[in-house]
Enzyme design. Sequence first.
Site, PDB file in Angstrom:
ATOM      1  N   ALA A  45      92.599  50.197  18.615  1.00 49.40           N
ATOM      2  CA  ALA A  45      92.983  49.664  19.594  1.00 49.40           C
ATOM      3  C   ALA A  45      91.860  48.573  20.347  1.00 49.40           C
ATOM      4  O   ALA A  45      90.527  49.003  20.232  1.00 49.40           O
ATOM      5  CB  ALA A  45      93.559  50.718  20.486  1.00 49.40           C
ATOM      6  N   ASP A  46      92.232  47.940  21.137  1.00 49.61           N
ATOM      7  CA  ASP A  46      91.351  46.885  21.965  1.00 49.61           C
ATOM      8  C   ASP A  46      91.955  46.685  23.318  1.00 49.61           C
ATOM      9  O   ASP A  46      93.121  46.282  23.400  1.00 49.61           O
ATOM     10  CB  ASP A  46      90.885  45.876  21.115  1.00 49.61           C
ATOM     11  CG  ASP A  46      89.658  45.144  21.640  1.00 49.61           C
ATOM     12  OD1 ASP A  46      88.474  45.754  21.400  1.00 49.61           O
ATOM     13  OD2 ASP A  46      89.879  44.410  22.477  1.00 49.61           O
ATOM     14  N   THR A  47      91.072  46.686  24.267  1.00 50.24           N
ATOM     15  CA  THR A  47      91.528  46.427  25.680  1.00 50.24           C
ATOM     16  C   THR A  47      90.674  45.455  26.310  1.00 50.24           C
ATOM     17  O   THR A  47      89.422  45.556  26.210  1.00 50.24           O
ATOM     18  CB  THR A  47      91.460  47.837  26.678  1.00 50.24           C
ATOM     19  OG1 THR A  47      92.219  48.776  25.912  1.00 50.24           O
ATOM     20  CG2 THR A  47      92.126  47.591  27.980  1.00 50.24           C
TER      21      THR A  47
END
Length: 223
Positions: free
Chosen positions: A72-74
């Site tokens: 995941a990446d935010t």
Amino acid sequence: MTQPRLILASNSPRRRQMLAWTGWTFETDAADLNEDPLPGEPPGEYVSRLAGEKARTVAQRYAGEPVFILAADTTVADGYDLLGKPADAQEARAMLRRLRGRTHQVYTALALMDVQNAVLMQDVCVSQVTMRPYSDVEIENYIQSGDPFDKAGGYAIQHADFRPVVDFGGCFASVMGLPLCHLQRTAARVNFVPPHNVPQMCQNNLKYSCPIWQAVLDGESVG
């Protein structure tokens, strides 16, 4: 039936905590990548690219095995500008002042890779976040806590003392780094079903009544 191994491609304590709410047993094996955005890269494309690269990088370590890799990446987007993790107190201070009293967007991308079948599935969640008009003194106290430095935009939506957010639309869990209902619907595409009631566990743990969880699971483009 034996569940395949699940590898979380992250060292984030929050993502580990939240993934545990699903009931899946998992291991962690983080990817070490250059996370700089490409010139002019839109926020949705940026987080999708990074999440995919993280999943593919870790997947190389398990070639041919019955393993799922979750990455995941935010990022925080203020207009066309991407606000990542602040490098120091000065950068955290600038980010928090910039976001104060205004609405911005938080983008989180998921990448779930079925290593054995070489299938990569992705999803992106976008949330609208409005910050309250906190004071400079509050910013300094928050910086002194050390909390801003591993968080996109320099803040945690769930921080009990700072409480930076006054209004919100989208997926609360996504702003923390892992949109769990989006993950459940992505995993359902390969019949990878979590043991727990994910929407209920998420809301119970976050003490938040989510208005969009059913729409997300139904495949609607919300959050």
